[in-house]
Design a protein around this motif. Structure first.
Motif, PDB file in Angstrom:
ATOM      1  N   ASP A  34       0.846  -1.190   0.000  1.00  0.00           N
ATOM      2  CA  ASP A  34       0.000   0.000   0.000  1.00  0.00           C
ATOM      3  C   ASP A  34       0.882   1.241   0.000  1.00  0.00           C
ATOM      4  O   ASP A  34       2.022   1.197   0.466  1.00  0.00           O
ATOM      5  CB  ASP A  34      -0.911   0.010   1.234  1.00  0.00           C
ATOM      6  CG  ASP A  34      -2.001  -1.034   1.157  1.00  0.00           C
ATOM      7  OD1 ASP A  34      -2.513  -1.274   0.046  1.00  0.00           O
ATOM      8  OD2 ASP A  34      -2.346  -1.612   2.204  1.00  0.00           O
ATOM      9  N   PRO A  35       0.364   2.376  -0.493  1.00  0.00           N
ATOM     10  CA  PRO A  35       1.169   3.614  -0.568  1.00  0.00           C
ATOM     11  C   PRO A  35       1.270   4.320   0.784  1.00  0.00           C
ATOM     12  O   PRO A  35       0.583   5.293   1.047  1.00  0.00           O
ATOM     13  CB  PRO A  35       0.406   4.459  -1.591  1.00  0.00           C
ATOM     14  CG  PRO A  35      -1.012   4.007  -1.458  1.00  0.00           C
ATOM     15  CD  PRO A  35      -0.937   2.539  -1.121  1.00  0.00           C
ATOM     16  N   SER A  71      14.999   0.195  -1.908  1.00  0.00           N
ATOM     17  CA  SER A  71      14.531   1.329  -1.120  1.00  0.00           C
ATOM     18  C   SER A  71      14.377   2.578  -1.988  1.00  0.00           C
ATOM     19  O   SER A  71      13.385   3.308  -1.887  1.00  0.00           O
ATOM     20  CB  SER A  71      15.507   1.596   0.025  1.00  0.00           C
ATOM     21  OG  SER A  71      15.119   2.708   0.772  1.00  0.00           O
ATOM     22  N   GLU A  72      15.355   2.813  -2.861  1.00  0.00           N
ATOM     23  CA  GLU A  72      15.287   3.972  -3.755  1.00  0.00           C
ATOM     24  C   GLU A  72      14.105   3.856  -4.721  1.00  0.00           C
ATOM     25  O   GLU A  72      13.367   4.822  -4.929  1.00  0.00           O
ATOM     26  CB  GLU A  72      16.594   4.128  -4.535  1.00  0.00           C
ATOM     27  CG  GLU A  72      17.800   4.450  -3.688  1.00  0.00           C
ATOM     28  CD  GLU A  72      17.701   5.777  -2.952  1.00  0.00           C
ATOM     29  OE1 GLU A  72      16.935   6.666  -3.382  1.00  0.00           O
ATOM     30  OE2 GLU A  72      18.398   5.931  -1.940  1.00  0.00           O
ATOM     31  N   LEU A  73      13.917   2.670  -5.328  1.00  0.00           N
ATOM     32  CA  LEU A  73      12.818   2.496  -6.280  1.00  0.00           C
ATOM     33  C   LEU A  73      11.463   2.589  -5.590  1.00  0.00           C
ATOM     34  O   LEU A  73      10.518   3.182  -6.126  1.00  0.00           O
ATOM     35  CB  LEU A  73      12.946   1.171  -7.025  1.00  0.00           C
ATOM     36  CG  LEU A  73      14.173   0.990  -7.919  1.00  0.00           C
ATOM     37  CD1 LEU A  73      14.056  -0.303  -8.708  1.00  0.00           C
ATOM     38  CD2 LEU A  73      14.381   2.173  -8.843  1.00  0.00           C
ATOM     39  N   ALA A  77       8.478   5.299  -6.216  1.00  0.00           N
ATOM     40  CA  ALA A  77       7.094   4.899  -6.498  1.00  0.00           C
ATOM     41  C   ALA A  77       6.128   5.665  -5.596  1.00  0.00           C
ATOM     42  O   ALA A  77       5.095   6.152  -6.060  1.00  0.00           O
ATOM     43  CB  ALA A  77       6.926   3.393  -6.312  1.00  0.00           C
ATOM     44  N   LEU A  78       6.469   5.794  -4.324  1.00  0.00           N
ATOM     45  CA  LEU A  78       5.595   6.521  -3.398  1.00  0.00           C
ATOM     46  C   LEU A  78       5.564   8.011  -3.693  1.00  0.00           C
ATOM     47  O   LEU A  78       4.495   8.627  -3.682  1.00  0.00           O
ATOM     48  CB  LEU A  78       6.037   6.283  -1.953  1.00  0.00           C
ATOM     49  CG  LEU A  78       5.822   4.884  -1.407  1.00  0.00           C
ATOM     50  CD1 LEU A  78       6.360   4.785   0.010  1.00  0.00           C
ATOM     51  CD2 LEU A  78       4.353   4.509  -1.441  1.00  0.00           C
ATOM     52  N   LEU A  79       6.716   8.598  -3.958  1.00  0.00           N
ATOM     53  CA  LEU A  79       6.782  10.044  -4.194  1.00  0.00           C
ATOM     54  C   LEU A  79       6.145  10.464  -5.511  1.00  0.00           C
ATOM     55  O   LEU A  79       5.481  11.493  -5.581  1.00  0.00           O
ATOM     56  CB  LEU A  79       8.243  10.516  -4.179  1.00  0.00           C
ATOM     57  CG  LEU A  79       8.942  10.550  -2.844  1.00  0.00           C
ATOM     58  CD1 LEU A  79      10.406  10.935  -3.022  1.00  0.00           C
ATOM     59  CD2 LEU A  79       8.250  11.511  -1.888  1.00  0.00           C
ATOM     60  N   HIS A  80       6.362   9.686  -6.559  1.00  0.00           N
ATOM     61  CA  HIS A  80       5.956  10.124  -7.890  1.00  0.00           C
ATOM     62  C   HIS A  80       4.654   9.529  -8.395  1.00  0.00           C
ATOM     63  O   HIS A  80       4.065  10.062  -9.332  1.00  0.00           O
ATOM     64  CB  HIS A  80       7.084   9.854  -8.893  1.00  0.00           C
ATOM     65  CG  HIS A  80       8.354  10.558  -8.528  1.00  0.00           C
ATOM     66  ND1 HIS A  80       8.471  11.926  -8.512  1.00  0.00           N
ATOM     67  CD2 HIS A  80       9.558  10.086  -8.129  1.00  0.00           C
ATOM     68  CE1 HIS A  80       9.682  12.268  -8.132  1.00  0.00           C
ATOM     69  NE2 HIS A  80      10.365  11.168  -7.896  1.00  0.00           N
ATOM     70  N   SER A  81       4.198   8.418  -7.801  1.00  0.00           N
ATOM     71  CA  SER A  81       2.925   7.869  -8.265  1.00  0.00           C
ATOM     72  C   SER A  81       1.883   7.811  -7.159  1.00  0.00           C
ATOM     73  O   SER A  81       0.700   7.723  -7.444  1.00  0.00           O
ATOM     74  CB  SER A  81       3.119   6.470  -8.857  1.00  0.00           C
ATOM     75  OG  SER A  81       3.307   5.523  -7.835  1.00  0.00           O
ATOM     76  N   ASP A 102       4.628   0.448 -10.476  1.00  0.00           N
ATOM     77  CA  ASP A 102       3.663   1.369  -9.886  1.00  0.00           C
ATOM     78  C   ASP A 102       2.766   1.914 -10.985  1.00  0.00           C
ATOM     79  O   ASP A 102       2.930   1.563 -12.152  1.00  0.00           O
ATOM     80  CB  ASP A 102       4.372   2.489  -9.116  1.00  0.00           C
ATOM     81  CG  ASP A 102       5.247   3.379  -9.981  1.00  0.00           C
ATOM     82  OD1 ASP A 102       4.788   3.833 -11.050  1.00  0.00           O
ATOM     83  OD2 ASP A 102       6.402   3.633  -9.598  1.00  0.00           O
ATOM     84  N   SER A 103       1.835   2.789 -10.628  1.00  0.00           N
ATOM     85  CA  SER A 103       0.874   3.297 -11.607  1.00  0.00           C
ATOM     86  C   SER A 103       1.354   4.551 -12.328  1.00  0.00           C
ATOM     87  O   SER A 103       0.663   5.063 -13.210  1.00  0.00           O
ATOM     88  CB  SER A 103      -0.469   3.581 -10.936  1.00  0.00           C
ATOM     89  OG  SER A 103      -0.335   4.653 -10.023  1.00  0.00           O
ATOM     90  N   GLY A 104       2.527   5.055 -11.980  1.00  0.00           N
ATOM     91  CA  GLY A 104       3.058   6.243 -12.647  1.00  0.00           C
ATOM     92  C   GLY A 104       3.488   5.938 -14.075  1.00  0.00           C
ATOM     93  O   GLY A 104       3.854   4.821 -14.404  1.00  0.00           O
TER      94      GLY A 104
END
Length: 160
Positions: A34-35, A71-73, A77-81, A102-104
């Motif tokens: 989950d985000p 961790s970076e990826l 995913a959390l920051l950009h999508s 992710d959905s971005g």
């Protein structure tokens, strides 16, 4: 939520052939998150647990590097999508492949590792991975992946 997957995952760069899925018995796992900020920590812990379970713990640099890059990826995913993301790990033939879907739609870019406080994640991926890329999914979103070698300078003692 654990979701096992299979099938072939094509690489986005025509210089590389399709990435074959691991043979039966090799390591393959896919987990959806989950985000929420704790998801990054959970993904790192899952990477360590799985790599230890697959017998890669003696290659501490591989485990540490995989944790850092996942961790970076996951953070990207959390920051950009701001959506759920899926971590997929597979290990076979001396290669560990880590993917974060992710959905971005925006592909990541490698930025100069200058003095800014953020934006260095893909620089680290590019510097530490054997290779990496981004695949636009058929549906919404993308999959960012990287590969690490799991064999030391002495070669593979056993197949993962």
């Amino acid at each position: 939520m654990l979701r096992l997957s299979g099938g072939r995952l094509p690489d986005p760069d025509p210089r590389y052939a399709d990435y074959p899925q691991p043979p039966l018995g090799a390591g393959h796992l896919s987990v959806e998150y989950d985000p929420r900020p704790s998801a990054v920590r959970e993904a790192r812990a899952e990477v360590r647990k799985q790599l230890e379970g697959w017998g890669l713990a003696e290659a501490a640099d591989v485990v540490d590097t995989a944790e850092l890059l996942v961790s970076e990826l996951a953070t990207n995913a959390l920051l950009h999508s701001a959506s759920r993301f899926t971590l997929t790990l597979s290990a076979a033939h001396g290669v560990l492949r880590c993917e974060v879907a992710d959905s971005g739609r925006r592909a990541p870019r490698v930025l100069d590792a200058g003095s800014s406080e953020s934006g260095r994640g893909m620089f680290l991926v590019a510097a530490l991975a054997l290779r990496w890329g981004c695949l636009q999914n058929d549906g919404p979103g993308k999959t960012v992946w990287f590969e690490l070698g799991t064999c030391g300078a002495g070669g593979c003692a056993g197949e993962v």
